[in-house]
Design a protein around this motif. Structure first.
Motif, PDB file in Angstrom:
ATOM      1  N   UNK A  85       0.790  -1.118  -0.160  1.00 32.78           N
ATOM      2  CA  UNK A  85      -0.009  -0.037  -0.079  1.00 32.78           C
ATOM      3  C   UNK A  85       0.610   1.223   0.241  1.00 32.78           C
ATOM      4  N   UNK A  86       0.224   2.483   0.083  1.00 29.35           N
ATOM      5  CA  UNK A  86       0.904   3.795   0.049  1.00 29.35           C
ATOM      6  C   UNK A  86       1.523   4.088   1.318  1.00 29.35           C
ATOM      7  N   UNK A  87       2.541   5.014   1.258  1.00 31.29           N
ATOM      8  CA  UNK A  87       3.101   5.357   2.744  1.00 31.29           C
ATOM      9  C   UNK A  87       3.310   6.963   2.402  1.00 31.29           C
ATOM     10  N   UNK A  88       2.627   7.753   3.406  1.00 31.80           N
ATOM     11  CA  UNK A  88       2.841   9.215   3.285  1.00 31.80           C
ATOM     12  C   UNK A  88       3.336   9.640   4.426  1.00 31.80           C
ATOM     13  N   UNK A  89       3.767  10.947   4.841  1.00 30.98           N
ATOM     14  CA  UNK A  89       4.357  11.239   6.089  1.00 30.98           C
ATOM     15  C   UNK A  89       3.918  12.680   6.568  1.00 30.98           C
ATOM     16  N   UNK A  90       3.849  13.085   7.690  1.00 29.03           N
ATOM     17  CA  UNK A  90       3.428  14.435   8.197  1.00 29.03           C
ATOM     18  C   UNK A  90       4.958  15.199   8.447  1.00 29.03           C
ATOM     19  N   UNK A  91       4.995  16.447   8.200  1.00 28.21           N
ATOM     20  CA  UNK A  91       6.024  17.163   8.777  1.00 28.21           C
ATOM     21  C   UNK A  91       5.608  18.398   9.312  1.00 28.21           C
ATOM     22  N   UNK A  92       6.462  18.841  10.270  1.00 32.45           N
ATOM     23  CA  UNK A  92       6.281  20.504  10.658  1.00 32.45           C
ATOM     24  C   UNK A  92       6.173  21.566   9.769  1.00 32.45           C
ATOM     25  N   UNK A  93       5.336  22.534   9.756  1.00 29.77           N
ATOM     26  CA  UNK A  93       5.353  23.902   8.839  1.00 29.77           C
ATOM     27  C   UNK A  93       4.877  24.790  10.045  1.00 29.77           C
ATOM     28  N   UNK A  94       5.758  25.707  10.322  1.00 27.53           N
ATOM     29  CA  UNK A  94       5.355  26.702  11.098  1.00 27.53           C
ATOM     30  C   UNK A  94       5.099  26.274  12.513  1.00 27.53           C
ATOM     31  N   UNK A  95       5.827  25.397  12.953  1.00 29.22           N
ATOM     32  CA  UNK A  95       5.553  24.408  14.276  1.00 29.22           C
ATOM     33  C   UNK A  95       4.577  23.710  14.469  1.00 29.22           C
ATOM     34  N   UNK A  96       3.852  23.434  13.378  1.00 31.74           N
ATOM     35  CA  UNK A  96       2.524  22.535  13.655  1.00 31.74           C
ATOM     36  C   UNK A  96       2.808  21.313  12.573  1.00 31.74           C
ATOM     37  N   UNK A  97       2.347  20.031  12.923  1.00 35.42           N
ATOM     38  CA  UNK A  97       2.450  19.067  12.069  1.00 35.42           C
ATOM     39  C   UNK A  97       1.446  19.005  11.057  1.00 35.42           C
ATOM     40  N   UNK A  98       1.546  18.691   9.857  1.00 33.42           N
ATOM     41  CA  UNK A  98       0.809  18.784   8.819  1.00 33.42           C
ATOM     42  C   UNK A  98       1.046  18.004   7.617  1.00 33.42           C
ATOM     43  N   UNK A  99      -0.088  17.795   6.704  1.00 36.94           N
ATOM     44  CA  UNK A  99       0.252  17.163   5.417  1.00 36.94           C
ATOM     45  C   UNK A  99       0.950  18.148   4.471  1.00 36.94           C
ATOM     46  N   UNK A 100       1.817  17.797   3.683  1.00 42.84           N
ATOM     47  CA  UNK A 100       2.234  18.650   2.525  1.00 42.84           C
ATOM     48  C   UNK A 100       2.356  17.785   1.434  1.00 42.84           C
ATOM     49  N   UNK A 101       3.269  18.276   0.377  1.00 44.94           N
ATOM     50  CA  UNK A 101       3.664  17.775  -0.833  1.00 44.94           C
ATOM     51  C   UNK A 101       2.512  16.947  -1.671  1.00 44.94           C
ATOM     52  N   UNK A 102       1.381  17.381  -1.659  1.00 43.67           N
ATOM     53  CA  UNK A 102       0.185  16.943  -1.908  1.00 43.67           C
ATOM     54  C   UNK A 102      -0.339  15.591  -1.601  1.00 43.67           C
ATOM     55  N   UNK A 103       0.175  15.340  -0.353  1.00 43.44           N
ATOM     56  CA  UNK A 103      -0.454  14.138   0.600  1.00 43.44           C
ATOM     57  C   UNK A 103      -1.790  14.357   0.908  1.00 43.44           C
ATOM     58  N   UNK A 104      -2.845  13.374   0.960  1.00 44.37           N
ATOM     59  CA  UNK A 104      -3.927  13.206   1.457  1.00 44.37           C
ATOM     60  C   UNK A 104      -4.469  12.088   1.779  1.00 44.37           C
ATOM     61  N   UNK A 105      -5.472  11.994   2.850  1.00 41.29           N
ATOM     62  CA  UNK A 105      -6.039  10.897   3.232  1.00 41.29           C
ATOM     63  C   UNK A 105      -7.664  11.038   3.017  1.00 41.29           C
ATOM     64  N   UNK A 106      -7.990   9.733   2.441  1.00 44.81           N
ATOM     65  CA  UNK A 106      -9.500   9.857   2.152  1.00 44.81           C
ATOM     66  C   UNK A 106     -10.270   9.901   3.305  1.00 44.81           C
TER      67      UNK A 106
END
Length: 192
Positions: A85-106
């Motif tokens: 299956x697919x793997x994605x990751x969260x990363x901090x942006x402005x101190x807050x964990x978020x999805x970036x890079x076009x990642x999404x969760x259905x």
């Protein structure tokens, strides 16, 4: 499934379990440190540990693997590979964990949150919140090393390949500081 002895041997042979005087991300001090990057640089070790995690969640209908950057990226990728299956990751942006890079969760997608090492579980809890806000269903949490001695609780099924109770102290109560022999070093991924 790997035996406890085989798991310990992987961490020892890779040099991941370190002895000394360490300042943890939490600010606490410890005489041991688990540097999972030393295990994860070896694809053979990483695959063995990921198979262990996948086996423990084989009946949980996992549809997506999500980990916090940095520790969850390699582990997440290899666990997802085991599931196909697919793997994605969260990363901090402005101190807050978020999805970036076009990642999404259905909406309703069954997600396994993975991390390399858990002490307090802060990054995992932040990742769980990102998954929930995106509409995902957290089916479980998998970690390579739970250094909380099993105390970290995420309100969902949790599996640790290795559980350790590594002693730590507030800086003012640190016996290593009182001895004054070794300065505390911070080998982790977050700077002080």
């Amino acid at each position: 499934m790997l035996t406890h002895e085989q798991i310990i041997k992987i961490f020892e042979d890779s040099g991941a379990l370190m002895e000394g005087h360490f300042k943890l991300t939490s600010g606490r001090h410890s005489n041991q440190y688990m540097q999972c990057a030393q295990v994860l640089k070896n694809p053979n070790y990483t695959e063995k540990l990921a198979i262990e995690i996948a086996e423990r969640f084989k009946n949980d209908n996992i549809e997506l693997v999500v980990g916090p950057a940095m520790g969850g990226i390699i582990v997440g990728y290899e666990v997802a590979r085991q599931f196909g299956i697919t793997s994605i990751f969260c990363e901090r942006q402005d101190g807050e964990m978020t999805l970036r890079r076009g990642f999404s969760i259905k909406e309703g997608q069954r997600v396994l949150v993975v991390e390399d090492v858990v002490t307090t579980g802060g990054s995992v809890l932040e990742t769980i919140e990102v998954v929930k806000k995106a509409g995902g269903n957290v089916a479980g949490v998998a970690v390579l090393v739970d250094r909380s001695g099993g105390k970290a609780d995420f309100g969902v099924k949790k599996e640790a390949v290795l559980t350790m109770n590594i002693e730590s102290w507030e800086e003012e109560n640190c016996p290593l500081c009182k001895e004054g022999k070794l300065p505390a070093i911070k080998p982790g991924s977050r700077s002080s």
